[in-house]
Each structure stands twice: as structure tokens, then as C-alpha cells.
Design an enzyme around this catalytic site. Structure first.
Site, PDB file in Angstrom:
ATOM      1  N   GLU C  77       0.803  -1.221   0.000  1.00 63.22           N
ATOM      2  CA  GLU C  77       0.000   0.000   0.000  1.00 63.22           C
ATOM      3  C   GLU C  77       0.846   1.286   0.000  1.00 63.22           C
ATOM      4  OE1 GLU C  77      -4.231  -0.633   1.592  1.00 63.22           O
ATOM      5  OE2 GLU C  77      -2.897  -0.909   3.299  1.00 63.22           O
ATOM      6  N   HIS C  96      -0.637   5.490   7.866  1.00 62.60           N
ATOM      7  CA  HIS C  96      -1.789   4.640   7.544  1.00 62.60           C
ATOM      8  C   HIS C  96      -1.804   3.502   8.556  1.00 62.60           C
ATOM      9  CE1 HIS C  96      -4.495   1.843   5.753  1.00 62.60           C
ATOM     10  NE2 HIS C  96      -3.548   0.967   5.540  1.00 62.60           N
ATOM     11  N   HIS C  98      -4.485   0.728  11.309  1.00 65.50           N
ATOM     12  CA  HIS C  98      -5.742   0.017  11.578  1.00 65.50           C
ATOM     13  C   HIS C  98      -6.038  -0.017  13.072  1.00 65.50           C
ATOM     14  CE1 HIS C  98      -4.152  -2.785   8.076  1.00 65.50           C
ATOM     15  NE2 HIS C  98      -4.343  -1.554   7.658  1.00 65.50           N
ATOM     16  N   HIS C 167     -11.292  -0.907   6.768  1.00 67.45           N
ATOM     17  CA  HIS C 167      -9.845  -0.986   6.659  1.00 67.45           C
ATOM     18  C   HIS C 167      -9.059  -0.169   7.689  1.00 67.45           C
ATOM     19  CE1 HIS C 167      -6.213  -0.801   3.679  1.00 67.45           C
ATOM     20  NE2 HIS C 167      -5.839  -0.992   4.903  1.00 67.45           N
TER      21      HIS C 167
END
Lengths: 241, 241, 241, 241
Positions: C77, C96, C98, C167
Site C-alpha cells: 500500500e 496509515h 488500523h 480498513h
């Protein structure tokens, strides 16, 4: 030549990882199919996973009978592993545990565990639930013999995950690391899904096509699971190994 | 010959375990009936369980009066232990604590603690609640004398677990390790049950026959509790002992 | 003269901080725009953030292509970072992740993440949600190429935070420390907001004027963020660095 | 003779305790009235509580102006402390923090924090809430000058606890250890109360007479708070002190 000592050691580490990641407490176990003989599997003698060492790892046949060495204390639920290995030639590792975040889904009849985050794609669109009361009205939530183990394996079918009423879950996959991965994210998914459901509106569940696409991504990116293994080993308590 | 020093040491370890497993914080205590004299019991002087050492363990009679050595600071709620040992000859260990996951069940009138997972079978089909307001309208949630202790013991009856309104719980069983086991899984059960109830549908509670069968399983598998003890001791902070 | 080694080291520390503060697990990443060349950015090779060292930090161009050294395993990603740096010249760091407390907001359609506590002011009045199903009906929740990255960047727009359906989230700010700060308190805000919503009544959301005033406070008190960095560095596990 | 160094050291330890017990994160602070001069108070310079050392402790007057030594970075909200010491001669220690379990009560308009467990008796029958929007329509949730501090102190009145809308809480009591005790159990009470409320039925709140009786118990059992201090000191990270 297969180095069985490495397999024993990896399985002991797997036990430590599940403890460190709060998948198991003093209960729970993980096994691996024997690398040379598919009719046997490796499993610790009865000991809490956080304390398992390579010398605790014993061999069992697919009836749950120990095949090596002197008598040793055994997990009463070793039949879970035996039955799944017998029913599923594609499976090389089985975990059984009672992760606290997952347990509400085994207790609330209306709560269905469904994959909501991609690392938990192995749950599928809905995890089947083995309910001891359906077939064993005089039983308990535990799997105590091969008959009960076979029944659980039938509920599991071709899924990778099954829940057990008032008890916990089983994960069955093709490798130890995949089984750990699925066990860890099963727990995460349970926590996220239950919180999401409590907002009261619609929840975005991952759909079959999406789950297949994620599965393909993971198969094409073996590095991802290897990266996870490196991470878990670093974090685990390996004292006494 | 009974080695009382071993009993003192085990009880100190029990204190450390309850701290490590988040059953107690700076409050809470666990006692053991004296192995040679059933009319006395062992309990730490007033000290946070995480810090208790064998030399903190003192002896009390069944009125909660210390029977040995010079004066020492005492837990104000030692009467809980005295009263239960007096009422229940079968009981050899008592724990009292305020585990945070359990407390909502002591505060919400409609929430009844019921066994939902097998390691918490000692809760039974519903834990009785001792409400200080029923009998002591000028009292507090605490048990501060034998009269209040006897009233709590009456509420406990032949159960292994009782809750205390706005306060916590007591566990009373036949050994220190069983009392720890029940205390730890009481907390787990509370967390799982409350999460399950919030899904809004029916919850699968363990039924009387099932609880009896699980009880029998545990009686026939003493290794399970021994395995738990090995695990808890490894995890506990035993510094200074 | 810019000391690129210090930047690499700070970015490695940033990875360790996000791991310590439970923003990332074995997944998730944080990057920094190259201090000398705005058309490149620094990002670890594929490794769990808790284990990243300065030598893991690699350089990429704004198409997500590595620009230095021999081939190395890459985050699938990385296009998230490339696309945001391309779209947003004001952004110097992107994260980024989670974080588990945040994930329910990506899964429940009706839950909108809104700033409720001042250190999370970067969320703004409502975080936009990138839903892969809107534009990529054959896609997954992941961002796997520049087309998807650009689409995510378009959803982000001029915001500092965007969620990703099923996500996680992205944070894009002007420095590494600001990005960490926003990521940590995004998680705290999610936890607090969801608990507050479950009381069932009105929730006090921070209003646009208030958010602007808080933003100005932070700009005038650079010491606050520096104090946070000192705190996080002390807590982080820097073994092997 | 008063040993001011001991007071500085105890206050530094108090900072470490609040960090260890999850009352503060990188934000939050605790102060003590100067033992020799009631018109001054001791408070750390701007530093995260987990890192505070005795040499960080500075002196301020009751307008929040530093009275000793060279300039140093200051907490922007030191006026909270100054205003409360000015308004409340009986108060010798003030804490301000954002414990995550407490924050939902500052954000949900209908949730009123009320004592449900005895160690949190200092909350009283309902904690008042200071809402910056009532008097400072151009303000933020923070207290940034003496006017706002005085307004907060007026909301606090003769209570020991007040909440701050979208922000956190203040505790004001007669000693550092009492202030820590109240801060820790404020957080526990918030968690227990919110879980209890979610069962949907009636909740058992402690009543005025009961709170008075508990207060009297604590006043007559100073050992209880001393036992807590011993426990917290053992657990706190005192590195660098």
C-alpha cells in the site's frame, strides 16, 4: 531431510505467540500435522501455552492417542485436533482457544461472526457454530472424545473457522503461521464487529467476491505473513526455551 | 507434619497472582483456613495484595480477632472471612475483591451474573447478591463487623460465589487454587456475559445439568487446576518474596 | 546541510512509537517527505513498525517506485503515501494504520468520526470515508495502485484525516510528530466518541470555530508537541536501533 | 522544619503514579500547595507526568505566575490550580487529567457521573460539569487564564470533583495522596457506571448518607490510603529520579 526438532521448536514458539497476543490464557492449544507422516500430529502435553517448550511437544495419531514416549498429562480436548486432521487433508495446523473478545459471539444466539476487516478474511461470510446441545444433550461445551470431535469437524466443513457454543473457536489452516494469523485477527474482528453492531445501524460486511480477492492477495504476498511471524517472535516471551 | 511456612508462602503467592491477573488492585484479599486448626484462618495484615510477603500472613480466629503476635494493621473487612469459615466447614479459602469487569453486575439491579463459560462454572445459574440496604439501612457497602459478615454468609448460603451491592464479590471454595481459579474466571465471565447481553437477543446460559457435568470434569482432572497454578506463578511478580 | 541520517532515524523511531501506542500492530506504516527533494519520500521496506530500524528506511518517488538501492520487499500500500504527497504539497508526513478502536467507524455506516476532545482537533467536524466499493466494484479495501491512491487522496481533499471503509485511516500533516500526534488522538477520540454515543443522548461535538481556535493554540504552543515527542520516545521500545 | 525537597520528590512521584495508573497520558498535571506559604503552590514545569523529576517542580503564586528561578516552559492550564487554591483554603492538592474512561461523561450531555463504588465516594451524588460554552462563547474546552480558572473554581464550589466539557476533570482535596486516590477511582467509577448504565435498567447510586458514612470510614482509617501509596510507589516507573 525434515528437521523435526525445528518443527517442535516452531510449535512451541507458536504457543508462546498465542499467549503473548491474548488469544489463549492458561487454556487453549495449537497443533501441527507431522511433517513426515500425515497420520500423526504434534501437540504439547497438557501445559499452559505460555510455558510450552520444545520438549513438551508430543506426537498423537488421528484418534488422539499418543504415539511416542512414556505417559504424559494430555489435553482433554486433543480430539478436536485429531478429528479435524482426519477430516481435512488440506489442514496442517489447528488452534483451539477462548479469546475473551470472541467469546460473546459463542454466547449470544443472534450474533454471527462475519469478516469485517481484511486480515480476518479467513472467517468468511459467517463462521458456523458448533452447539453441543444439538447432538449431545447430555454433554458439555467441551469436546471430550472422537465422536464429539467428528461432529465438530462436520460443522467446520470446508471452513477455516468454527465457533463452539459457550466455549471458544477452532481455526484450521495449511500452516502454523496461517493458523496464528487467523486466530489473532479473528479476535480483532470480533472486537471490531461487536463495537460496530452497537452503533445500531447497518454494518459493512466483506462480501464473497471481496473475500476471494483478499485471499488471493495473501497467497501472492507470502512476505506479509512472514513479516507477522518476525513481529510475533520478537514480542513473545521465549524464556526457558 | 504440616509445614505452615509453605502455607504462608502459598497464600502470599496467591495474593500476588490475584494482583497480576487484575482481580484485585490495591484493595482485596484472599485467606486460607488454618491447616491444623479449623477454628483459625490465615490472612495478610493490611497490605496491598501485590506486595504481600509470607511474613505479612497473620492468624485470626472465627470472630476475626488476631490470635498471634503483636498488634498489626488489619483489613477492616476481615469479618467476611471469619463469618464464611464459621458458616461453611467445607470452605478452606475465601477471596474478596472488586474486579472492575465484575463491578457493573453489583451496580445494575437487573443484571444477574450467570455462568456462560465453562471455567466459570462455580458461579452457578445465578450468583446471589448481598445488598447492605436490605438489613443495614444505616450501613455502607462494606462488611465491618461479624453481624454484617454473618448476614453476607447467609446470602452466600451453599453457593461458591456471592456479589456485594456497589462493592464486589466473595468466592468461597475448598482450596486456595480453586478460589483463585473461580475469582479469575468470574471476572472473565462477567466481561463476556455483559458483552453478549448487549447484542440484545437471547443469551446461552449454562444449565444446571451442564454445570454439574463440568464440575465433575474438573474434579476428575486435577491436572487442569495445577496447570493453571504453574501458569499464574510464572506470570506473577514475586519480587521481595 | 540536511542530515538525512537523522531523518531516517526519526522516522524509524516514529514507527516504534506508533507500535508502542497501539496505533499499529504488525501492519501499518508512516512516511516522511524527503527533506531535500519534495518529489521523493522516505518509508520503511516491508517490516512491522515495531521492528523498523534506520537501515530499513528506503526512498520512493511519487509513483511509489523505489529510487535507491537494490530491490527490497515493499509495502503493497505504498501508493497511499505517493498519491497524497503528489496531491498535497503542504503534507510532509503520512500515516496509515488500523488502530482497533478506530475500526468500528470504518465498518458501521452510520457512525461518523467527529472531534470530541481537543487533542484530536485534526479530525475536524467529520472525517471523510473512502469506500472502495464506490469506484472500484472489483476491488478490495486496500489501496494497491496509484489509481486507487489518487482516489483516496481525492476523498481526503484538504482534510488531515480520512477513514477507509473496512480498513483503517490515513493522517496527512506537515511533520512526522504532528502525524503521530493526530494518529494517537484519532484513536482516543474514536474510543471516547463511541462510548459517549452509546449513552443514547446528544453528544457534544467540537464546532468549527472551536476547532480553529484549538488549531491556533497548538500552532502557538510548539512545546506541547515537543513534550509529547519526549514522552513517546521514552516509552517506545528502541531495541536494535 | 519542613523539608521542601521531600515535598518536591513526593510530587514528582505523584506524577509518575498518575501515569502508571492510566489517569494521565502525555497531558495532565498534579500540584500541591506550598507547605510553608499557602499563597504559593508547587507544579512541574511543562513536561509529561511520566517523566517529571523533582528538579522539574517549580513554584507559582495564586495568579499562576512563577515565583522562582529562571523562565521555564509552563503548562498553559496552570490557572486551574491557581484559581482553585485561591478559592478553596481547605484544598492542598489539585489534579487535572483526561483519563480516557472518564472522557465520555464530559462529551455525552445526558451522562452524569455519580458515585457507584465506595473508593470513589469523593465524586459525591453528581459531579458538576464546567461547560466553557456557558460563559466563554469564544473559548475552547481549555482553561487559559485566571478568568476561566475562577469560573471553573466556581463550578467546582465545595465539591471535590468537577468535570470539564469535552476535556477532562479536576480533583481538589486536602493532600496529594487523597487527590491521587480520588483521581484513580474516579476513572474506575466512570468505567463501572457506564457499563452498568448500558444494561438499561436502574442503577444503584450511592446515597448522601452512605457517602458521608464512607467518608467517615476513610477519615478513621488513614492506613487505607497509606497502603495505596505504598502500592502505587512500588508500581510506578521511577527511572531517572
Amino acid at each position: 531431510m525434515i528437521d523435526i526438532d525445528t518443527h517442535r521448536r516452531d510449535l512451541a514458539i507458536a504457543n508462546r505467540i498465542l499467549a503473548r497476543e491474548d488469544v489463549v490464557d492458561h487454556l487453549g492449544h495449537i497443533s501441527a500435522r507431522h511433517p513426515e507422516d500425515p497420520s500423526r500430529f504434534l501437540l504439547s502435553q497438557s501445559r499452559s501455552p505460555e510455558l510450552v517448550t520444545p520438549s513438551d511437544i508430543k506426537e498423537y495419531d488421528l484418534a488422539g492417542t499418543p504415539t511416542d514416549g512414556p505417559p504424559h498429562p494430555m489435553y482433554v480436548e486433543r480430539f478436536i485436533h485429531a478429528a479435524i486432521y482426519r477430516a481435512r487433508p488440506d489442514v496442517n495446523s489447528v488452534a483451539h482457544a477462548h479469546a475473551y473478545d470472541l467469546l460473546p459471539f459463542t454466547v449470544a444466539y443472534d450474533a454471527k461472526l462475519r469478516a469485517v476487516v481484511h486480515p480476518a478474511y479467513t472467517i468468511g461470510t459467517e463462521a458456523p457454530v458448533w452447539d453441543f446441545r444439538d447432538r449431545f444433550p447430555n454433554g458439555t461445551p467441551l469436546v471430550l472424545d472422537m465422536t464429539q470431535g467428528d461432529d465438530l469437524a462436520a460443522t467446520l466443513g470446508q471452513n477455516s473457522v468454527a465457533l463452539m457454543r459457550n466455549h471458544g473457536f477452532v481455526v484450521a489452516l495449511d500452516s502454523v503461521v496461517s493458523t496464528i494469523y487467523a486466530s489473532v485477527y479473528l479476535k480483532v474482528n470480533a472486537r471490531v464487529q461487536s463495537e460496530a453492531m452497537r452503533f445500531g445501524g447497518d454494518v459493512s460486511y466483506l462480501q464473497p467476491r471481496e473475500l476471494e480477492a483478499i485471499d488471493e492477495l495473501y497467497r501472492n504476498a507470502p512476505h506479509t505473513v512472514g513479516r507477522a511471524w518476525e513481529y510475533w517472535v520478537r514480542r513473545a516471551d521465549l524464556n526457558g526455551m
